[in-house]
Design a protein around this motif. Structure first.
Motif, PDB file in Angstrom:
ATOM      1  N   SER A 130      -2.546  33.632 -15.453  1.00  0.00           N
ATOM      2  CA  SER A 130      -1.177  33.499 -14.946  1.00  0.00           C
ATOM      3  C   SER A 130      -0.450  32.361 -15.668  1.00  0.00           C
ATOM      4  N   PRO A 131      -0.235  32.480 -16.979  1.00  0.00           N
ATOM      5  CA  PRO A 131       0.391  31.398 -17.740  1.00  0.00           C
ATOM      6  C   PRO A 131       1.889  31.302 -17.495  1.00  0.00           C
ATOM      7  N   SER A 132       2.458  30.173 -17.830  1.00  0.00           N
ATOM      8  CA  SER A 132       3.909  30.000 -17.722  1.00  0.00           C
ATOM      9  C   SER A 132       4.592  30.583 -18.953  1.00  0.00           C
ATOM     10  N   ASP A 133       5.685  31.319 -18.729  1.00  0.00           N
ATOM     11  CA  ASP A 133       6.492  31.843 -19.828  1.00  0.00           C
ATOM     12  C   ASP A 133       7.636  30.902 -20.195  1.00  0.00           C
ATOM     13  N   CYS A 134       7.857  29.868 -19.381  1.00  0.00           N
ATOM     14  CA  CYS A 134       8.936  28.902 -19.629  1.00  0.00           C
ATOM     15  C   CYS A 134      10.284  29.598 -19.869  1.00  0.00           C
ATOM     16  N   ASP A 135      10.575  30.593 -19.058  1.00  0.00           N
ATOM     17  CA  ASP A 135      11.839  31.323 -19.102  1.00  0.00           C
ATOM     18  C   ASP A 135      12.018  32.176 -20.361  1.00  0.00           C
ATOM     19  N   ILE A 136      10.947  32.352 -21.140  1.00  0.00           N
ATOM     20  CA  ILE A 136      10.967  33.282 -22.271  1.00  0.00           C
ATOM     21  C   ILE A 136      10.644  34.678 -21.736  1.00  0.00           C
ATOM     22  N   ASP A 137      11.188  35.717 -22.363  1.00  0.00           N
ATOM     23  CA  ASP A 137      10.836  37.081 -21.987  1.00  0.00           C
ATOM     24  C   ASP A 137       9.316  37.214 -21.926  1.00  0.00           C
ATOM     25  N   PRO A 138       8.753  37.733 -20.825  1.00  0.00           N
ATOM     26  CA  PRO A 138       7.299  37.766 -20.652  1.00  0.00           C
ATOM     27  C   PRO A 138       6.538  38.437 -21.795  1.00  0.00           C
ATOM     28  N   GLY A 139       7.054  39.549 -22.306  1.00  0.00           N
ATOM     29  CA  GLY A 139       6.384  40.225 -23.402  1.00  0.00           C
ATOM     30  C   GLY A 139       6.380  39.387 -24.666  1.00  0.00           C
ATOM     31  N   THR A 140       7.504  38.737 -24.934  1.00  0.00           N
ATOM     32  CA  THR A 140       7.599  37.863 -26.104  1.00  0.00           C
ATOM     33  C   THR A 140       6.696  36.648 -25.942  1.00  0.00           C
ATOM     34  N   ALA A 141       6.706  36.056 -24.754  1.00  0.00           N
ATOM     35  CA  ALA A 141       5.865  34.887 -24.493  1.00  0.00           C
ATOM     36  C   ALA A 141       4.388  35.227 -24.692  1.00  0.00           C
ATOM     37  N   SER A 142       3.977  36.420 -24.261  1.00  0.00           N
ATOM     38  CA  SER A 142       2.591  36.845 -24.433  1.00  0.00           C
ATOM     39  C   SER A 142       2.211  36.909 -25.911  1.00  0.00           C
ATOM     40  N   LYS A 143       3.118  37.429 -26.727  1.00  0.00           N
ATOM     41  CA  LYS A 143       2.855  37.503 -28.169  1.00  0.00           C
ATOM     42  C   LYS A 143       2.757  36.107 -28.783  1.00  0.00           C
ATOM     43  N   LEU A 144       3.611  35.199 -28.343  1.00  0.00           N
ATOM     44  CA  LEU A 144       3.599  33.843 -28.871  1.00  0.00           C
ATOM     45  C   LEU A 144       2.309  33.115 -28.494  1.00  0.00           C
ATOM     46  N   ARG A 145       1.842  33.306 -27.276  1.00  0.00           N
ATOM     47  CA  ARG A 145       0.567  32.706 -26.869  1.00  0.00           C
ATOM     48  C   ARG A 145      -0.586  33.292 -27.688  1.00  0.00           C
ATOM     49  N   GLU A 146      -0.497  34.586 -27.953  1.00  0.00           N
ATOM     50  CA  GLU A 146      -1.526  35.253 -28.749  1.00  0.00           C
ATOM     51  C   GLU A 146      -1.591  34.653 -30.155  1.00  0.00           C
ATOM     52  N   VAL A 147      -0.437  34.411 -30.742  1.00  0.00           N
ATOM     53  CA  VAL A 147      -0.374  33.792 -32.068  1.00  0.00           C
ATOM     54  C   VAL A 147      -0.956  32.379 -32.029  1.00  0.00           C
ATOM     55  N   ALA A 148      -0.577  31.604 -31.012  1.00  0.00           N
ATOM     56  CA  ALA A 148      -1.083  30.232 -30.887  1.00  0.00           C
ATOM     57  C   ALA A 148      -2.602  30.217 -30.766  1.00  0.00           C
ATOM     58  N   GLU A 149      -3.162  31.105 -29.959  1.00  0.00           N
ATOM     59  CA  GLU A 149      -4.615  31.173 -29.809  1.00  0.00           C
ATOM     60  C   GLU A 149      -5.285  31.584 -31.116  1.00  0.00           C
ATOM     61  N   HIS A 150      -4.669  32.496 -31.832  1.00  0.00           N
ATOM     62  CA  HIS A 150      -5.210  32.928 -33.120  1.00  0.00           C
ATOM     63  C   HIS A 150      -5.285  31.771 -34.113  1.00  0.00           C
ATOM     64  N   VAL A 151      -4.222  30.985 -34.182  1.00  0.00           N
ATOM     65  CA  VAL A 151      -4.154  29.889 -35.157  1.00  0.00           C
ATOM     66  C   VAL A 151      -5.059  28.725 -34.767  1.00  0.00           C
ATOM     67  N   VAL A 152      -5.062  28.360 -33.501  1.00  0.00           N
ATOM     68  CA  VAL A 152      -5.821  27.176 -33.073  1.00  0.00           C
ATOM     69  C   VAL A 152      -7.279  27.505 -32.744  1.00  0.00           C
ATOM     70  N   LEU A 153      -7.488  28.612 -32.027  1.00  0.00           N
ATOM     71  CA  LEU A 153      -8.837  28.957 -31.553  1.00  0.00           C
ATOM     72  C   LEU A 153      -9.498  30.058 -32.383  1.00  0.00           C
ATOM     73  N   HIS A 154      -8.762  30.576 -33.370  1.00  0.00           N
ATOM     74  CA  HIS A 154      -9.290  31.589 -34.299  1.00  0.00           C
ATOM     75  C   HIS A 154      -9.663  32.889 -33.590  1.00  0.00           C
ATOM     76  N   THR A 155      -8.912  33.252 -32.573  1.00  0.00           N
ATOM     77  CA  THR A 155      -9.097  34.534 -31.907  1.00  0.00           C
ATOM     78  C   THR A 155      -8.395  35.626 -32.712  1.00  0.00           C
ATOM     79  N   LYS A 156      -8.679  36.882 -32.400  1.00  0.00           N
ATOM     80  CA  LYS A 156      -8.090  37.993 -33.120  1.00  0.00           C
ATOM     81  C   LYS A 156      -6.738  38.392 -32.513  1.00  0.00           C
ATOM     82  N   ILE A 157      -5.836  38.807 -33.383  1.00  0.00           N
ATOM     83  CA  ILE A 157      -4.573  39.378 -32.941  1.00  0.00           C
ATOM     84  C   ILE A 157      -4.844  40.820 -32.519  1.00  0.00           C
ATOM     85  N   LYS A 158      -4.369  41.213 -31.366  1.00  0.00           N
ATOM     86  CA  LYS A 158      -4.715  42.525 -30.821  1.00  0.00           C
ATOM     87  C   LYS A 158      -4.060  43.696 -31.553  1.00  0.00           C
ATOM     88  N   ASN A 159      -2.790  43.507 -31.959  1.00  0.00           N
ATOM     89  CA  ASN A 159      -2.081  44.669 -32.516  1.00  0.00           C
ATOM     90  C   ASN A 159      -2.483  44.963 -33.963  1.00  0.00           C
TER      91      ASN A 159
END
Length: 243
Positions: free
Chosen positions: A214-243
């Motif tokens: 249940s992360p915070s979107d900080c008033d960003i569109d939820p779908g967009t915020a999800s993509k941005l978090r995914e990118v951040a995790e990929h860069v910092v934690l080296h997780t895979k991008i889903k799409n």
């Protein structure tokens, strides 16, 4: 860039981390420190954030800037994010003989923080490239981005600091999700989405763990915020991008 007011977290915070943010408009545009605070609170962490910013300021200017000295003198920081003028790291990499003071200024400012906060983690923010001002004075945006990345790494390593790869996250997002505008209309400063991505990267640098259910979107569109978090995790934690 009005002051962002963090919302109350839906969960209770179980720990406190004292954070110092020093920078310029790349820090205060759309108030990334308070977005960082909200993101952390939704994950169960309280961030006691102290900020000193002024538009266009370099580390050399912050060293003699009274509000920065006052903030540093507060002491007791666990982590400090230091953000220089947006072309500084690239200039240091490309024109080291002309700009040797850029590394020395970072070292001086880092040592000032450590004087009052001995065990503080010092983090140099690796900022993003842009097309404004003729690609920051470089032939291409790609060369600007490469110089920023390599310059930040060299500057931080010399002082025993780490790097927050914000610019890397911007580059990945621009490639994978070009429909997300990370820059403001001036083609230079970050947009609300860019600010959110920066805050997400810094959150992961602090805690080193993926976002919860249940992360915070900080008033960003939820779908967009999800993509941005995914990118951040990929860069910092080296997780895979889903799409």
């Amino acid at each position: 860039n009005d002051k962002y007011i963090p919302r109350q977290s839906p969960v209770s915070c179980t720990d406190t981390t004292k954070v110092l943010c020093i920078g310029n408009s790349f820090t205060y545009f759309f108030d990334s420190p308070h977005k960082l605070q909200e993101i952390a609170s939704f994950e169960g962490h309280f961030l006691d954030i102290h900020v000193s910013t002024r538009g266009g300021y370099t580390f050399a200017q912050h060293i003699v800037y009274a509000p920065t000295a006052e903030a540093i003198g507060e002491g007791g920081y666990d982590i400090a994010f230091l953000q220089d003028q947006s072309q500084a790291a690239a200039r240091y990499k490309a024109l080291k003989k002309e700009y040797p003071f850029i590394r020395k200024d970072f070292e001086t400012l880092s040592n000032c923080v450590r004087t009052w906060s001995r065990d503080c983690r010092i983090v140099l923010e690796r900022t993003w490239s842009y097309t404004a001002m003729n690609n920051g004075g470089f032939p291409t945006r790609e060369e600007f981005d490469d110089a920023l990345a390599k310059g930040a790494k060299k500057i931080a390593k010399h002082s025993g600091a780490s790097v927050s790869p914000i610019g890397d996250a911007f580059a990945v997002c621009n490639e994978i999700y070009p429909e997300i505008s990370l820059l403001w209309g001036d083609g230079h400063h970050q947009s609300p989405c860019g600010t959110y991505l920066k805050a997400c990267v810094n959150y992961l640098i602090i805690f080193g763990q993926k976002f919860g259910p249940s992360p915070s979107d900080c008033d960003i569109d939820p779908g967009t915020a999800s993509k941005l978090r995914e990118v951040a995790e990929h860069v910092v934690l080296h997780t895979k991008i889903k799409n």
